[in-house]
Design an enzyme around this catalytic site. Structure first.
Site, PDB file in Angstrom:
ATOM      1  N   SER A  50       0.846  -1.196   0.000  1.00 26.19           N
ATOM      2  CA  SER A  50       0.000   0.000   0.000  1.00 26.19           C
ATOM      3  C   SER A  50       0.879   1.242   0.000  1.00 26.19           C
ATOM      4  O   SER A  50       2.103   1.158   0.116  1.00 26.19           O
ATOM      5  CB  SER A  50      -0.925   0.017   1.228  1.00 26.19           C
ATOM      6  OG  SER A  50      -0.162   0.196   2.403  1.00 26.19           O
ATOM      7  N   ILE A  52       3.176   4.456  -0.396  1.00 27.60           N
ATOM      8  CA  ILE A  52       4.363   4.795  -1.195  1.00 27.60           C
ATOM      9  C   ILE A  52       5.013   3.544  -1.769  1.00 27.60           C
ATOM     10  O   ILE A  52       5.462   3.535  -2.920  1.00 27.60           O
ATOM     11  CB  ILE A  52       5.369   5.586  -0.323  1.00 27.60           C
ATOM     12  CG1 ILE A  52       4.781   6.959   0.028  1.00 27.60           C
ATOM     13  CG2 ILE A  52       6.710   5.751  -1.023  1.00 27.60           C
ATOM     14  CD1 ILE A  52       5.505   7.680   1.152  1.00 27.60           C
ATOM     15  N   TYR A 202       9.394   7.578  16.392  1.00 29.48           N
ATOM     16  CA  TYR A 202       9.479   7.358  14.942  1.00 29.48           C
ATOM     17  C   TYR A 202      10.439   8.372  14.306  1.00 29.48           C
ATOM     18  O   TYR A 202      11.289   8.012  13.480  1.00 29.48           O
ATOM     19  CB  TYR A 202       8.076   7.499  14.349  1.00 29.48           C
ATOM     20  CG  TYR A 202       7.983   7.340  12.848  1.00 29.48           C
ATOM     21  CD1 TYR A 202       8.023   6.078  12.255  1.00 29.48           C
ATOM     22  CD2 TYR A 202       7.817   8.448  12.028  1.00 29.48           C
ATOM     23  CE1 TYR A 202       7.908   5.932  10.879  1.00 29.48           C
ATOM     24  CE2 TYR A 202       7.700   8.311  10.649  1.00 29.48           C
ATOM     25  CZ  TYR A 202       7.749   7.049  10.081  1.00 29.48           C
ATOM     26  OH  TYR A 202       7.640   6.904   8.712  1.00 29.48           O
ATOM     27  N   THR A 235      -1.447   8.409   3.085  1.00 27.34           N
ATOM     28  CA  THR A 235      -1.336   6.950   3.054  1.00 27.34           C
ATOM     29  C   THR A 235      -2.120   6.364   4.226  1.00 27.34           C
ATOM     30  O   THR A 235      -2.369   7.057   5.223  1.00 27.34           O
ATOM     31  CB  THR A 235       0.135   6.488   3.186  1.00 27.34           C
ATOM     32  OG1 THR A 235       0.610   6.859   4.491  1.00 27.34           O
ATOM     33  CG2 THR A 235       1.025   7.106   2.120  1.00 27.34           C
TER      34      THR A 235
END
Length: 320
Positions: A50, A52, A202, A235
């Site tokens: 899914s 990118i 992250y 996304t």
């Protein structure tokens, strides 16, 4: 300081990371750069079912490249593969099931891939993980670190011998502009201390990916390494991990295809390899890995420390 960093980052984002910014940047793109035949070249793309990753696989498959999709979910991967084959007519698309958070399995997968396949021209480290709360894998490692950092390190290091045997080898890692607010920190890799903020964890991992790319480029001169920021992209991962940001910025977010553009350019164009290895890219051009005056630079000692910590951790889980 972090308030300054965050404000400077958001201002930069609004002017450079949006869909509008991509359209402005694309006016200087050389379209001929992507007019290539990739027949006979093979590409491994993690997290390619899914967003990118899928858009990257689609663009490369359209140009005749052989695709190795490395995905966690078999059903989603097979569905994405069917879409890619149907849209491109390219049947050289292979699904490999791997959960990058399972550290020993990353080693096992890479070793078995090297036994089965004789070449790999390009590795695209795209899969990523943002956790809302701290969780550990079976090996006791913090899960998002296992996916974003150690998994990328092990997969890349293990596949380097295969890449080095293949013509024009490249490694591209999909980082994030979020890393600009983070200075490299090697003292809390497992996020055991302090409050767990998944978005900041992250961002730290994305800084570690940049440092890792720079360091690997120095030690493996015959492979072209690059790391990139895709911009703010619409996304499923962004919608799930940052619902407020996704909702408020929805109209300004890039499409997955726009987010994938620089990944594809780095993976397939001749122009990309005329630039030095180990650099950070945004919209097909090299950009700084630091915001002005943000005090995010680290010493070469700290950067080497990250690499030796990763090497030691990787060896701990290497199958004998």
């Amino acid at each position: 300081m972090s308030l300054y960093r965050n404000s400077a980052w958001f201002l930069k984002g609004v002017t450079e990371f949006t869909r509008k910014a991509f359209l402005a940047a694309s006016k200087r793109f050389v379209e001929k750069d992507l007019e290539v035949s990739l027949a006979g070249r093979s590409f491994m793309i993690t997290g390619s079912n899914s967003g990118i990753g899928k858009a990257t696989a689609m663009a490369i498959a359209k140009r005749g490249g052989t695709i190795h999709m490395v995905c966690r979910n078999k059903d989603k991967a097979e569905e994405a593969r069917a879409d890619i084959v149907k849209e491109t007519g390219n049947k050289e698309v292979y699904v490999h099931i791997l959960d990058l958070s399972e550290t020993k399995k990353v080693w096992e997968f890479a070793e078995s891939f090297k036994r089965k396949y004789k070449t790999l021209n390009v590795l695209i480290n795209n899969a990523g993980s943002i956790m809302s709360q701290r969780d550990v894998n079976a090996e006791g490692l913090e899960k998002s670190f296992a996916v974003n950092v150690l998994g990328v390190y092990i997969l890349t290091k293990s596949l380097i011998p295969l890449l080095e045997k293949s013509p024009d080898p490249r490694v591209i890692t999909v980082s994030s502009g979020g890393m600009l607010v983070q200075k490299l920190r090697t003292g809390n890799l497992q996020s055991e201390r302090g409050r767990y903020d998944g978005t900041m964890v992250y961002a730290q991992h994305k800084r570690q990916q940049v440092v890792m790319t720079e360091q690997l480029a120095k030690t493996h001169a015959n492979i072209h390494f690059s790391v990139m920021h895709p911009g703010w992209v619409d996304t499923p991962a962004v919608a799930n991990a940052m619902p407020d940001f996704h909702q408020s910025m929805k109209e300004s977010l890039r499409t997955p295809e726009q987010g994938a553009d620089t990944v594809v350019w780095l993976a397939v164009s001749e122009a990309a390899t005329t630039n030095p290895s180990g650099r950070f890219y945004q919209d097909r051009k090299m950009v700084s890995t630091h915001l002005p005056l943000a005090w995010t630079h680290s010493s070469s000692l700290e950067e080497q420390k990250l690499m030796s910590l990763l090497e030691d951790l990787a060896k701990t889980f290497q199958p004998h």
